[in-house]
Design an enzyme around this catalytic site. Structure first.
Site, mmCIF file in Angstrom:
data_model
loop_
_atom_site.group_PDB
_atom_site.id
_atom_site.type_symbol
_atom_site.label_atom_id
_atom_site.label_comp_id
_atom_site.label_asym_id
_atom_site.label_seq_id
_atom_site.Cartn_x
_atom_site.Cartn_y
_atom_site.Cartn_z
ATOM 1 N N LYS A 45 -7.458 11.864 -1.693
ATOM 2 C CA LYS A 45 -6.023 12.017 -1.954
ATOM 3 C C LYS A 45 -5.170 11.692 -0.722
ATOM 4 O O LYS A 45 -5.503 12.105 0.396
ATOM 5 C CB LYS A 45 -5.776 13.463 -2.394
ATOM 6 C CG LYS A 45 -4.327 13.824 -2.670
ATOM 7 C CD LYS A 45 -3.824 13.255 -3.968
ATOM 8 C CE LYS A 45 -2.303 13.433 -4.100
ATOM 9 N NZ LYS A 45 -1.758 12.642 -5.204
ATOM 10 N N GLY A 72 4.093 12.643 -6.143
ATOM 11 C CA GLY A 72 4.824 12.818 -4.889
ATOM 12 C C GLY A 72 3.975 13.311 -3.734
ATOM 13 O O GLY A 72 4.417 14.117 -2.917
ATOM 14 N N ASN A 128 -1.667 4.091 3.243
ATOM 15 C CA ASN A 128 -0.842 3.961 2.048
ATOM 16 C C ASN A 128 0.610 3.713 2.436
ATOM 17 O O ASN A 128 1.348 4.647 2.728
ATOM 18 C CB ASN A 128 -1.005 5.258 1.241
ATOM 19 C CG ASN A 128 -0.117 5.295 0.020
ATOM 20 O OD1 ASN A 128 0.467 4.295 -0.379
ATOM 21 N ND2 ASN A 128 -0.016 6.474 -0.580
ATOM 22 N N CYS A 131 3.358 4.220 -1.616
ATOM 23 C CA CYS A 131 3.577 5.270 -2.613
ATOM 24 C C CYS A 131 5.000 5.159 -3.140
ATOM 25 O O CYS A 131 5.957 5.284 -2.380
ATOM 26 C CB CYS A 131 3.360 6.668 -2.038
ATOM 27 S SG CYS A 131 3.726 7.946 -3.269
ATOM 28 N N ILE A 192 -3.692 -3.259 -6.023
ATOM 29 C CA ILE A 192 -2.308 -2.867 -5.798
ATOM 30 C C ILE A 192 -2.121 -1.360 -6.002
ATOM 31 O O ILE A 192 -2.888 -0.745 -6.730
ATOM 32 C CB ILE A 192 -1.343 -3.604 -6.780
ATOM 33 C CG1 ILE A 192 -1.730 -3.329 -8.229
ATOM 34 C CG2 ILE A 192 -1.301 -5.093 -6.503
ATOM 35 C CD1 ILE A 192 -0.801 -3.897 -9.285
ATOM 36 N N THR A 194 0.689 1.502 -7.528
ATOM 37 C CA THR A 194 1.306 1.498 -8.854
ATOM 38 C C THR A 194 2.607 0.695 -8.869
ATOM 39 O O THR A 194 3.280 0.520 -7.855
ATOM 40 C CB THR A 194 1.616 2.926 -9.316
ATOM 41 O OG1 THR A 194 2.397 3.571 -8.318
ATOM 42 C CG2 THR A 194 0.328 3.713 -9.538
ATOM 43 N N GLY A 245 -5.721 -0.814 -12.962
ATOM 44 C CA GLY A 245 -6.124 -0.862 -14.368
ATOM 45 C C GLY A 245 -7.577 -1.183 -14.624
ATOM 46 O O GLY A 245 -7.964 -1.401 -15.780
#
Lengths: 303, 243
Positions: A45, A72, A128, A131, A192, A194, A245
């Site tokens: 995470k 978030g 990341n 986000c 990728i 989202t 996906g």
């Protein structure tokens, strides 16, 4: 006998399957379901310097062939990840884990990256910069090539571990950002994250998610992700982790043909907690069906 | 948690927009009333979570209300259909702290999980009172089932067509209540906590991504920090919620 092994940024993976950050927690909710050592690795995470409670609910919305989330970056903070989560991960996972580094300022990325990069269990950092569900950080760095390069360069200075930058699809030209990260010292790219989307609640006639937008994932985004992996593969020399996906062994092979060295599985874990081991089990038969004996050899084969 | 295939054994309408479904299959993962299952519906990406109304070896009962497209499609499911289901999810009601005379409070589709709870408490010899709230008389269900278990049942309807006219809180008798157990919309649960004395356990609902803790989509902010409705809940002690 088919060979599922791939080498990602110098790390040999038994297979290319990696559960994606944000769909796998710190592994604890899956560890009782199957042996996580069957995975190539997993990306935990997104972790920030301070603990984060995340966004108000509802955080989840559905759509055709996918979902939106607006969690978030809820996480216990890097210090608790190191003192509590990593020791727990060690009880059920003996391979190097990917640490997902998140933040709101370059200094935060640097500190979290430095701390996590120093952990023996951590095989690589996945930074990341994409986000879409936090304000004033995350994606703001991933939608600007210069800012992306600054984050990459700054974290590069504090770790010798493989440095993988997770890119946002919410840009005009993902290739430009990808090149900037490569030039700034990235060892690999994840893509990728989202896609920004929204739903409107017909009962209230207002946006369903509290901050209007959320991140779209699931099979709906697979062709977009595949196209971006294909484009970035042509533009950079560093290895790519393809995601977006991916739900089946066939999707994995398509991603690898587009140019991915490893493949992350995200939302599929949420609707089927056994998605990853089932994909790993299905790979040999699907490879056989298409005359593939060695996965490493098909990377970028569609070009 | 266990992934299993359930077969629909029985499917009937029991009140306005409200359906009873009996599922046959492996129920070994259920250990407490108030736990839930998560069903894949053909044509929908996310599973749909339902609290179990009651269960026994090889059979689980759910009661659902048509609230959106997914539950609307469910009404057409016929006996014999197979459903991919995650079972034994979440932490349910703890009966060990109920005391002698617990009060069970349910609103609308929050009523079903209280039935298995009532059964367990009656089996432990407790004097159980039940307060049920619905919109109108044609939406009332399970009241007779609680009565058959030997509970003292009070019903409230918004329009007064059955029982007391008013909210479920108007049907609650907290006198001698050793512990209350409640399930229903968040506004109802908060209204109960505003008037209820003493200890209580509340079953929450929230939009879920996965139902087993992975997505952290259904977080509730508590006195112990952010907790997941699907994993640490759906049942929480009121002091944990700070309500």
């Amino acid at each position: 006998m088919v060979d599922l092994k791939v080498t990602l940024c110098g790390i040999e993976l038994d297979n290319p399957i990696i559960p994606a950050s944000g769909t796998f927690g710190f592994g604890q909710d899956f560890a009782g379901l199957y042996d996580l050592n069957r995975l190539g690795s997993f990306s935990f995470k997104g972790t920030t310097l301070a603990p984060r409670e995340g966004n108000p609910t509802p955080r989840i919305a559905e759509c055709y062939a996918g979902m939106l989330n607006a969690v978030g970056l809820q996480n216990p903070g890097v210090h608790k990840v190191i003192s509590e989560e990593l020791p727990r991960i060690a009880t059920f996972f003996s391979k190097p884990v990917m640490a997902n580094v998140s933040g709101f300022a370059i200094s935060e990325y640097v500190e979290v990256g430095r701390l996590l990069g120093a952990q023996e269990q951590v095989g690589g950092l996945e930074v990341n910069i994409s986000c879409p569900n936090v304000h004033g950080g995350g994606m703001a760095f991933g939608t600007d090539a210069k800012a992306a390069a600054e984050v990459t360069g700054a974290v590069r200075k504090v770790t010798d571990k493989p440095l993988i930058i997770k890119l946002s699809p919410n840009v005009t030209d993902i290739v430009e950002v990808a090149r900037a990260c490569e030039d700034a010292g990235a060892d690999g790219l994840s893509l990728i994250n989202t896609l920004l989307g929204m739903r409107i609640d017909l009962k209230t006639k207002k946006p369903l998610l509290p901050f209007t937008t959320g991140g779209l994932s699931g099979p709906a985004v697979f062709p977009v992700a595949l196209r971006m992996v294909y484009q970035v593969y042509e533009a950079v020399k560093i290895p790519l982790i393809g995601m977006g996906g991916v739900s089946s062994a066939r999707d994995v092979i398509e991603m690898m043909l587009a140019g991915a060295t490893a493949v992350q599985v995200g939302s599929a874990n949420l609707i089927n907690p056994f998605a990853c081991p089932q994909i790993i089990d299905a790979l040999p038969e699907v490879m056989d069906q298409y005359g593939i004996t060695n996965l490493q050899e098909i990377i970028g084969g569609a070009h | 948690m266990k992934q299993t295939t359930y077969v629909i054994a029985e499917h009937t309408k029991i009140a306005r927009q409200t359906y009873f479904m009996r599922l046959s299959g492996d129920t070994s993962a259920f250990t407490q009333p108030g736990q839930f299952l998560n069903i894949t519906l053909p044509g929908y990406y996310l599973r749909r979570p339902f609290s179990i109304c009651d269960w026994r070896m090889g059979e689980a009962d759910i009661i659902y209300k048509v609230l959106g497209e997914g539950t609307k499609d469910m009404t057409a499911f016929e006996a014999g259909m197979e459903l991919d289901t995650l079972t034994g999810l979440g932490n349910g009601f703890d009966t060990s702290t109920s005391g002698e005379s617990p009060l069970l409070i349910g609103g609308g589709v929050g009523v079903p999980p209280l039935l298995a709870l009532c059964k367990e408490l009656r089996a432990q010899g407790r004097q159980v009172k039940v307060a049920l709230g619905f919109g109108s008389a044609d939406e009332v269900f399970l009241a007779d089932a609680f009565q058959a278990l030997g509970a003292e049942v009070a019903v409230a309807t918004m329009d007064g067509t059955a029982g007391i006219k008013g909210l479920v809180t108007d049907a609650c008798d907290f006198k001698n209540c050793s512990q209350f157990y409640a399930c229903g919309p968040t506004a109802m649960l908060k209204a109960i906590c505003a008037v209820a004395p003493g200890p209580g356990q509340l079953s929450l609902e929230e939009r879920m991504g996965c139902g087993f803790g992975a997505c952290v989509g259904c977080t509730v902010f508590t006195t112990e920090g952010p907790l997941r409705v699907c994993k640490e809940g759906p049942v929480f002690k009121r002091e944990v919620l700070g309500w």
